[in-house]
Design an enzyme around this catalytic site. Structure first.
Site, short mmCIF file in Angstrom:
data_model
loop_
_atom_site.label_atom_id
_atom_site.label_comp_id
_atom_site.label_asym_id
_atom_site.label_seq_id
_atom_site.Cartn_x
_atom_site.Cartn_y
_atom_site.Cartn_z
N LYS A 102 0.67 -1.63 -0.49
CA LYS A 102 -0.06 -0.03 0.03
C LYS A 102 0.71 0.82 -0.05
CE LYS A 102 -3.83 -0.07 0.31
NZ LYS A 102 -4.97 -0.22 -0.57
N VAL A 218 -16.15 3.71 -6.48
CA VAL A 218 -16.30 2.32 -5.97
C VAL A 218 -18.46 2.65 -5.56
CG1 VAL A 218 -16.78 -0.06 -5.14
CG2 VAL A 218 -14.19 1.38 -5.76
#
Length: 386
Positions: A102, A218
């Protein structure tokens, strides 16, 4: 803004979230962290269609400007560990299972990076340094979308990064729509297992009440799909007024809007967290328990702590583990990198979720605990980050 590379691993060793991570960073002239990439585990190596060899993967996230170094380090380690768990949950011990990674921008230290990369020279400098000093140095880490990122950002990074280490900047490679598709598959599987009439998926959409938190990339794709499937009762919340207005334009007659913190008290049977993590805790669970009995969303790590998964289970709320429910994006990224079709691999979400629910019922164990047990062995087979 002048940036230089720094290995930040030693700064993270005392954190509760530290689990053998290697942390690569960019620091400013006054030694403030501008960006850090967290590598949790590495796979044996996955060959891409662009000729790269991948060992780890995870998106790049731009934090809010009111954060701190401690919070940014914590979230980076937590989310990279979760990426290892997500790859393990979906791909098991197959060659497609990458280690987790990440990247986090420490926006509180470099607020000047906020803005459109097409006109913001500071943001351009950050992405170029990220590509040349971190992606090129690791050379096996694949990055893509996360919170706050745009396609233009990824295009800029890809201009300077080694070939094959950036996904999402080309047409048809944005993982957000596939993530939304995966969430719906998880929702439908949850309904089949625990709904009033599990075989009637149409009733899920047409008769149930929904609460959707977060209308980002999303969340918006998910909202669009819910409306297309006939949802008639949905309440949304987001801290971004522009996101709310964009959502209203889909169907202002059906969509109800509440303040961000009020979403937990909405009378909705299905709660869909699609924003930041750590939002399911004793207070919010208490607010939801009177009306909500299913939680399925795209947010990474929505549990404030591991025990909150057990707390949900004891409250009679079925929680679809985020590592599975939002894995559509991870599947899409791996498929785009290797030339596979995401549609052919999304069945993995329903397959593993069905297995998790059956074990949960059989052993009287929270689904969050089941997925932890299943993935632990796979993660142990991955190589250390160092």
């Amino acid at each position: 803004m002048k940036l230089q590379y720094a290995n930040l691993t030693d700064q993270c060793g005392s954190f509760e979230e530290y689990d053998g991570h290697v942390v690569h960073g960019l620091v400013t002239e006054d030694n403030k962290v501008a960006l850090a990439t967290f590598i949790h585990r590495r796979s044996a190596g996955l060959q891409t269609i662009d000729g790269a060899t991948l060992e780890s993967g995870g998106g790049c996230r731009i934090t809010l400007p009111n954060g701190s170094d401690h919070a940014s380090f914590s979230v980076g380690m937590l989310l990279s560990s979760m990426m290892s768990q997500k790859f393990a949950a979906i791909f098991g011990d197959s060659k497609l299972a990458l280690g987790g990674g990440k990247t986090v921008v420490f926006t509180h230290n470099v607020p000047e990076v906020l803005g459109d990369v097409r006109v913001n020279e500071v943001r351009q400098e950050l992405w170029r340094a990220f590509a040349e000093e971190i992606l090129a140095r690791i050379n096996t880490y694949l990055t893509s979308f996360d919170m706050g990122m745009t396609r233009e950002d990824l295009e800029y990074i890809a201009c300077y990064a080694p070939r094959g280490l950036v996904i999402g900047h080309r047409d048809g490679t944005d993982p957000s729509p596939v993530t939304a598709d995966g969430v719906l598959l998880a929702l439908e599987e949850t309904w089949r297992m625990y709904g009033d009439d599990g075989d009637d998926v149409a009733a899920l959409y047409e008769k149930q009440t929904f609460a959707l938190q977060g209308i980002g990339n999303v969340g918006f794709a998910l909202l669009s799909r819910l409306l297309e499937r006939g949802v008639r009762h949905i309440t949304i919340a987001d801290t971004n007024a522009q996101s709310i207005e964009r959502a209203r334009r889909l169907d202002g007659d059906i969509i109800r809007v509440v303040e961000p913190d009020a979403i937990y008290g909405v009378k909705a049977r299905i709660f869909m967290p699609c924003a930041k993590g750590g939002i399911l805790n004793s207070r919010t669970i208490s607010n939801m328990r009177s009306s909500t009995n299913m939680i399925v969303g795209s947010a990474n790590n929505p549990l404030a702590e591991a025990f909150d998964g057990i707390r949900l289970y004891r409250a009679g709320i079925i929680y679809a583990p985020a590592e599975v429910a939002n894995a559509g994006g991870a599947i899409d990224v791996v498929c785009n990198a290797t030339g596979k079709k995401s549609a052919d691999e999304l069945h993995r979400i329903t397959d593993i979720l069905r297995h998790v629910y059956k074990e949960s019922d059989f052993f009287d164990e929270a689904p969050s605990e089941v997925i932890n047990r299943i993935t632990r062995g796979y993660i142990e087979k991955l190589r250390p980050a160092a």
